[in-house]
Design a protein around this motif. Sequence first.
Motif, PDB file in Angstrom:
ATOM      1  N   TYR A  10     -59.547  23.094  41.639  1.00 36.24           N
ATOM      2  CA  TYR A  10     -59.628  23.805  40.357  1.00 36.24           C
ATOM      3  C   TYR A  10     -58.299  23.716  39.605  1.00 36.24           C
ATOM      4  N   VAL A  11     -57.210  23.967  40.300  1.00 36.55           N
ATOM      5  CA  VAL A  11     -55.892  23.901  39.661  1.00 36.55           C
ATOM      6  C   VAL A  11     -55.655  22.509  39.089  1.00 36.55           C
ATOM      7  N   PRO A  66     -56.793  32.343  48.151  1.00 35.71           N
ATOM      8  CA  PRO A  66     -57.661  32.871  47.086  1.00 35.71           C
ATOM      9  C   PRO A  66     -59.038  32.216  47.126  1.00 35.71           C
ATOM     10  N   GLY A  67     -60.059  32.977  46.788  1.00 40.90           N
ATOM     11  CA  GLY A  67     -61.435  32.490  46.893  1.00 40.90           C
ATOM     12  C   GLY A  67     -61.709  31.252  46.061  1.00 40.90           C
ATOM     13  N   SER A  68     -62.617  30.415  46.531  1.00 42.43           N
ATOM     14  CA  SER A  68     -62.993  29.200  45.812  1.00 42.43           C
ATOM     15  C   SER A  68     -63.679  29.573  44.494  1.00 42.43           C
ATOM     16  N   PRO A  69     -63.174  29.050  43.375  1.00 43.70           N
ATOM     17  CA  PRO A  69     -63.720  29.463  42.080  1.00 43.70           C
ATOM     18  C   PRO A  69     -64.891  28.606  41.615  1.00 43.70           C
ATOM     19  N   ILE A  70     -65.753  29.227  40.836  1.00 40.14           N
ATOM     20  CA  ILE A  70     -66.712  28.491  40.019  1.00 40.14           C
ATOM     21  C   ILE A  70     -66.119  28.486  38.620  1.00 40.14           C
ATOM     22  N   GLY A 124     -58.932  23.013  29.774  1.00 39.49           N
ATOM     23  CA  GLY A 124     -60.317  22.867  29.347  1.00 39.49           C
ATOM     24  C   GLY A 124     -61.332  23.329  30.369  1.00 39.49           C
ATOM     25  N   VAL A 125     -60.862  23.703  31.540  1.00 40.40           N
ATOM     26  CA  VAL A 125     -61.726  24.225  32.606  1.00 40.40           C
ATOM     27  C   VAL A 125     -61.223  25.617  32.953  1.00 40.40           C
ATOM     28  N   GLU A 126     -62.137  26.582  33.058  1.00 36.17           N
ATOM     29  CA  GLU A 126     -61.749  27.975  33.278  1.00 36.17           C
ATOM     30  C   GLU A 126     -62.535  28.585  34.432  1.00 36.17           C
ATOM     31  N   ALA A 127     -61.830  29.164  35.399  1.00 33.82           N
ATOM     32  CA  ALA A 127     -62.480  29.881  36.496  1.00 33.82           C
ATOM     33  C   ALA A 127     -63.078  31.176  35.967  1.00 33.82           C
TER      34      ALA A 127
END
Length: 314
Positions: free
Chosen positions: A102-103, A240-244, A112-115
Amino acid sequence: MSITRLPISRRAFGLGAAALALTPVAFAQAQDWRARFPELVYAVVPAENAAGVTERFGPWVAYLSSQLGVRVTLRIASDYAAVIEGMRSGHIHIGDFGPSSYVRAHAVTNGGVEAFASLRQADGSTGYYSVAYARANDRGARLEDFQGRNLCLVDVNSTSGFNVPHFAMHRANIAPDRFFANVQTTGSHENSIIALQRGTCDIAFNWWNSETDSNLMRMGRRGMVNPADFKIVFRSERIPGSPIAFLTSLPPEARALIRQAFFEAPTRNRAAFDRLSDGQSPGFAPATHADYQVIIDLQTFVDRLRRERAQRAS
């Protein structure tokens, strides 16, 4: 990369209960985004075989379709890099990530990508661990006991399967390329367990939530391995938890409905949610980019470490 197109119920073309409460202006805006995005692509990186991913996510994307009023298509990516590139190009709209991937996606897309969500553990908390497994009958009991043997990592963009292991080994004064006889990346968490089972490697990193919820336990429930054949020889601090995450270029109305569908899933469609989470979670927790600052720092460290090792090797 393979694509599985899932059947959409008649509800997929309805407005859903949430839309009925919209004002005329909000209603028009909601319809406008559906015209612009008649299909949303949801991408995942398999920790299990493709059939297992489809079984787990099939009811989930059908549920999302019914709530959003557009077709949601599941895309099973070959690795995290494929999801990152798909979101950078705009061909993927929603993605399941590990923290490190994600990072990376947030960086290459310039934000352009947001958790927006992370799956809760059974106790309501978020986060998970990186563990290293060895075979149960192996003489080794900790990382330091495996010098001169074979190591399996997962994917260069995997948090628990690559980045946290490198950080942990650095703190233990272990340089993997010199400490181990062979280091390989297997491409998935499941592949790493299989390689360990077959003796291809002697130690393998993986994700672990709890004694009853881990990739190893999932494989055990499907009869692929016997969890009793393995033991943990390393466990990290909590990650930290895996984000969607979704594209920030999606209209605000679409992003609001996606959030709502995720957070209301346990009550709107418990069966689909339990299939997704193996019945091990009470629901999703909100997530923001700021939650992953520690992973940004970790990613910076690992990237620097890899550059230094490459320079030394050359």
